[in-house]
Design a protein around this motif. Structure first.
Motif, PDB file in Angstrom:
ATOM      1  N   SER A 194     -33.145  38.657  45.138  1.00 48.16           N
ATOM      2  CA  SER A 194     -33.105  38.080  46.478  1.00 48.16           C
ATOM      3  C   SER A 194     -32.913  39.152  47.546  1.00 48.16           C
ATOM      4  O   SER A 194     -32.475  40.280  47.268  1.00 48.16           O
ATOM      5  N   GLU A 195     -33.223  38.765  48.769  1.00 53.17           N
ATOM      6  CA  GLU A 195     -33.121  39.699  49.902  1.00 53.17           C
ATOM      7  C   GLU A 195     -31.674  40.108  50.144  1.00 53.17           C
ATOM      8  O   GLU A 195     -31.383  41.273  50.429  1.00 53.17           O
ATOM      9  N   ASN A 196     -30.753  39.158  50.031  1.00 55.78           N
ATOM     10  CA  ASN A 196     -29.341  39.472  50.254  1.00 55.78           C
ATOM     11  C   ASN A 196     -28.820  40.452  49.203  1.00 55.78           C
ATOM     12  O   ASN A 196     -28.075  41.390  49.513  1.00 55.78           O
ATOM     13  N   GLU A 197     -29.201  40.213  47.941  1.00 52.94           N
ATOM     14  CA  GLU A 197     -28.786  41.131  46.878  1.00 52.94           C
ATOM     15  C   GLU A 197     -29.386  42.514  47.093  1.00 52.94           C
ATOM     16  O   GLU A 197     -28.716  43.534  46.883  1.00 52.94           O
ATOM     17  N   THR A 198     -30.628  42.546  47.517  1.00 52.39           N
ATOM     18  CA  THR A 198     -31.281  43.828  47.773  1.00 52.39           C
ATOM     19  C   THR A 198     -30.572  44.595  48.888  1.00 52.39           C
ATOM     20  O   THR A 198     -30.351  45.813  48.780  1.00 52.39           O
ATOM     21  N   LYS A 199     -30.201  43.896  49.951  1.00 49.01           N
ATOM     22  CA  LYS A 199     -29.503  44.552  51.058  1.00 49.01           C
ATOM     23  C   LYS A 199     -28.154  45.097  50.607  1.00 49.01           C
ATOM     24  O   LYS A 199     -27.766  46.214  50.973  1.00 49.01           O
ATOM     25  N   GLU A 200     -27.442  44.306  49.806  1.00 52.56           N
ATOM     26  CA  GLU A 200     -26.125  44.739  49.338  1.00 52.56           C
ATOM     27  C   GLU A 200     -26.227  45.981  48.448  1.00 52.56           C
ATOM     28  O   GLU A 200     -25.463  46.940  48.606  1.00 52.56           O
ATOM     29  N   ILE A 201     -27.184  45.954  47.519  1.00 56.82           N
ATOM     30  CA  ILE A 201     -27.360  47.101  46.625  1.00 56.82           C
ATOM     31  C   ILE A 201     -27.843  48.318  47.411  1.00 56.82           C
ATOM     32  O   ILE A 201     -27.400  49.452  47.166  1.00 56.82           O
ATOM     33  N   THR A 202     -28.746  48.111  48.356  1.00 55.89           N
ATOM     34  CA  THR A 202     -29.246  49.224  49.180  1.00 55.89           C
ATOM     35  C   THR A 202     -28.111  49.884  49.946  1.00 55.89           C
ATOM     36  O   THR A 202     -28.043  51.122  50.044  1.00 55.89           O
ATOM     37  N   LYS A 203     -27.204  49.065  50.454  1.00 55.53           N
ATOM     38  CA  LYS A 203     -26.047  49.604  51.173  1.00 55.53           C
ATOM     39  C   LYS A 203     -25.179  50.451  50.250  1.00 55.53           C
ATOM     40  O   LYS A 203     -24.717  51.541  50.626  1.00 55.53           O
ATOM     41  N   GLN A 204     -24.959  49.968  49.041  1.00 46.26           N
ATOM     42  CA  GLN A 204     -24.159  50.722  48.074  1.00 46.26           C
ATOM     43  C   GLN A 204     -24.836  52.046  47.707  1.00 46.26           C
ATOM     44  O   GLN A 204     -24.174  53.079  47.580  1.00 46.26           O
ATOM     45  N   LEU A 205     -26.155  51.998  47.531  1.00 52.09           N
ATOM     46  CA  LEU A 205     -26.883  53.210  47.171  1.00 52.09           C
ATOM     47  C   LEU A 205     -26.876  54.230  48.298  1.00 52.09           C
ATOM     48  O   LEU A 205     -26.840  55.447  48.051  1.00 52.09           O
ATOM     49  N   GLU A 206     -26.915  53.766  49.539  1.00 51.91           N
ATOM     50  CA  GLU A 206     -26.849  54.689  50.680  1.00 51.91           C
ATOM     51  C   GLU A 206     -25.504  55.408  50.710  1.00 51.91           C
ATOM     52  O   GLU A 206     -25.430  56.607  50.985  1.00 51.91           O
ATOM     53  N   VAL A 207     -24.453  54.664  50.439  1.00 55.40           N
ATOM     54  CA  VAL A 207     -23.119  55.281  50.370  1.00 55.40           C
ATOM     55  C   VAL A 207     -23.064  56.299  49.238  1.00 55.40           C
ATOM     56  O   VAL A 207     -22.486  57.389  49.376  1.00 55.40           O
ATOM     57  N   ALA A 208     -23.673  55.955  48.104  1.00 58.51           N
ATOM     58  CA  ALA A 208     -23.693  56.859  46.949  1.00 58.51           C
ATOM     59  C   ALA A 208     -24.462  58.145  47.277  1.00 58.51           C
ATOM     60  O   ALA A 208     -24.021  59.247  46.928  1.00 58.51           O
ATOM     61  N   LYS A 209     -25.593  58.019  47.960  1.00 58.65           N
ATOM     62  CA  LYS A 209     -26.385  59.201  48.317  1.00 58.65           C
ATOM     63  C   LYS A 209     -25.622  60.101  49.292  1.00 58.65           C
ATOM     64  O   LYS A 209     -25.679  61.335  49.176  1.00 58.65           O
ATOM     65  N   LYS A 210     -24.901  59.500  50.207  1.00 58.41           N
ATOM     66  CA  LYS A 210     -24.091  60.287  51.136  1.00 58.41           C
ATOM     67  C   LYS A 210     -22.996  61.037  50.392  1.00 58.41           C
ATOM     68  O   LYS A 210     -22.703  62.200  50.685  1.00 58.41           O
ATOM     69  N   GLU A 211     -22.393  60.368  49.419  1.00 55.54           N
ATOM     70  CA  GLU A 211     -21.332  60.993  48.620  1.00 55.54           C
ATOM     71  C   GLU A 211     -21.877  62.193  47.838  1.00 55.54           C
ATOM     72  O   GLU A 211     -21.207  63.225  47.723  1.00 55.54           O
TER      73      GLU A 211
END
Length: 520
Positions: A194-211
């Motif tokens: 779903s779109e909501n799940e995709t947004k949530e995971i994308t947000k987590q991955l962005e934080v991971a890439k920054k880390e």
């Protein structure tokens, strides 16, 4: 007469070529001297400032200066007329240049001028008249600069080592970011997520890439990768979307496997380098120290890092060598132990996540039934005014009780489905107190470990009645009551695996292991 013109022209161009060679040599020496100077400055700066590209830039500068010197020398090549005049400067009073300028003319004066110039050309030795000159002083300066440049480029320093480490960390971080972006693309392209799940995971991955980008050392990068992998596993377990869960589980498992392979490779390199350094030269010993340091940073192993530093400070003595070898063997053994069940752990995680999702509904229903049937099993004594009741809140089981006054009694209890009779171990007054009878220590474990639980536990209320509760969103899971000894060894084994696979300090790992050893 045409032949005379050709001979004079060839001579002039021969002189011109000789003059070009001299100009190239002069320009080349000047340019290389400048390039070496710049390279030396960059090399010396890199010894105190962590700048990874200092030496590569310095090398490129010297190479470019060499090419630039050749180009400048070619561009400074004199024209044909200038070459003729240079030949006349050797005492020929412009005869050669005049004859060269009269090419194609056949009047009597021109013919006489050309014949006169031709006699000069036939006796003119270009190499003798225009020898290539190399300044001895400039050659010595160039040689000295070259030596300083090479030595400065090959020297080791803490700043230069930090620069190398930082560069390797940045390179590895970019590779990990690329993998996360690939996972992100897979999730976005999958229509089952779903779109909501995709947004949530994308947000987590962005934080991971920054880390990952902010990691400054190998230890920080390794910990960041482990945290990211753990978050992916936790998200996969919690997600109700099977496709999303499988995608994250595969990515986490691949990351763990690749990380372990890198650690194994570093372990092999460190072992080989240390073995070679045993009877090797200074270069081999420095290489062994480098590999030990890299391996210790990757594992975040303080004991190995300390042994490597002692090995380096003690100038690779036999005692420090033995300590380093022992620390390396211990670190490698811990790595191998933590990896033996890597695939098994991943499989267990996947199975547990699947089982958790499958049993969620049945667990909630079971919990509601258990709440409704709580208190249905009562314990009563036969004699006097003493009685006791025991209410169950678990699954199926039996309760027993015994009075303390005039006799012993039998009690019946019912949970979800099941009855039992027997002598109880509650003794005392109406409120009841636990007797001194000893029983084996029991614990409750999740379903699937041993079998179905058929015991109800609870405490007596004051009126021998059962209480009922209804809930549509109760938080519970089914379990089985077993002897502690049946599962303690298995739990300790799992704890060992988690400890060996985590980045705890060495002393902390020993304390945790001692704790679990004391539970046997």
């Amino acid at each position: 007469m045409q032949q005379t013109d050709i001979k004079i022209k060839k001579f002039v161009y021969k002189v011109r070529s000789r003059l070009r060679e001299q100009h190239i040599i002069d320009s080349l020496m000047s340019a290389v001297q400048t390039g070496l100077g710049i390279g030396i400055v960059l090399s010396l700066v890199s010894l105190v400032v962590p700048f990874y590209y200092a030496v590569p830039i310095a090398v490129v500068t010297v190479v470019v200066s060499f090419v630039v010197g050749i180009i400048i020398g070619i561009r400074r090549t004199p024209t044909a007329m200038q070459a003729a005049l240079m030949a006349d400067s050797k005492g020929h009073k412009e005869r050669i240049s005049t004859a060269f300028n009269l090419a194609g003319r056949e009047d009597a004066f021109s013919v006489l001028q050309k014949k006169d110039a031709l006699r000069i050309v036939d006796g003119f030795i270009v190499r003798k008249e225009f020898p290539l000159k190399l300044s001895g002083k400039r050659c010595l300066v160039l040689l000295g600069l070259a030596v300083v440049f090479v030595v400065g480029s090959l020297m080791d320093s803490p700043a230069r080592n930090r620069a190398v480490t930082k560069h390797e960390v940045e390179k590895e971080a970019k590779e990990e970011i690329a993998k996360l972006e690939k996972v992100e693309k897979q999730i976005k392209d999958n229509k089952k997520i779903s779109e909501n799940e995709t947004k949530e995971i994308t947000k987590q991955l962005e934080v991971a890439k920054k880390e990952l980008k902010e990691s400054q050392s190998q230890a920080e990068l390794t910990k960041a990768k482990e945290r990211i992998t753990k978050k992916m596993e936790m998200t996969a377990e919690k997600s109700q979307n099977k496709t999303l869960s499988e995608t994250l589980e595969k990515a986490a498992a691949a990351s763990e496997e690749e990380e372990f392979e890198k650690k194994q490779e570093l372990a092999r390199e460190a072992e080989e380098a240390l073995e070679k350094a045993k009877n090797g030269d200074e270069k081999d010993k420095k290489e062994a120290y480098k590999k030990l340091s890299e391996f210790s940073q990757k594992l975040s192993d303080e004991e190995l890092a300390k042994a490597a530093e002692e090995y380096n400070k003690a100038q690779q003595s036999e005692l420090s060598y033995a300590a380093a070898q022992s620390a390396l063997q211990a670190a490698t053994e811990r790595l191998n132990n933590s990896s033996q069940n890597l695939a098994s752990n991943n499989q267990n995680t996947s199975n547990q996540a699947t089982q958790s999702k499958t049993n969620t509904g049945s667990q909630n229903a079971s919990n509601n039934n258990q709440s409704q049937s709580a208190g249905s099993g009562n314990q009563q004594s036969k004699n006097g005014n003493q009685s006791g009741s025991q209410n169950g809140s678990g699954g199926n089981g039996n309760g027993t009780g015994e009075g303390n006054g005039n006799g012993s009694g039998n009690g019946n209890g019912s949970g979800g489905a099941g009855t039992g009779t027997g002598s109880g171990w509650n003794r005392g007054s109406k409120e009841g107190r636990e007797g001194a009878a000893k029983t084996a220590e029991n614990i409750t474990i999740p379903d699937g470990e041993v079998g179905n639980d058929e015991n109800l536990t609870g405490k007596a209320n004051g009126n021998n009645t059962g209480n009922k509760e209804k809930s549509s969103q109760s938080q519970a899971w089914s379990g089985n009551k077993v002897s502690y000894g049946q599962v303690s060894a298995k739990y300790k084994e799992k704890a060992y695996k988690k400890i060996d696979g985590a980045n705890y300090p060495g002393k902390m790992k020993e304390k945790i292991k001692n704790y679990f050893d004391g539970l046997d």
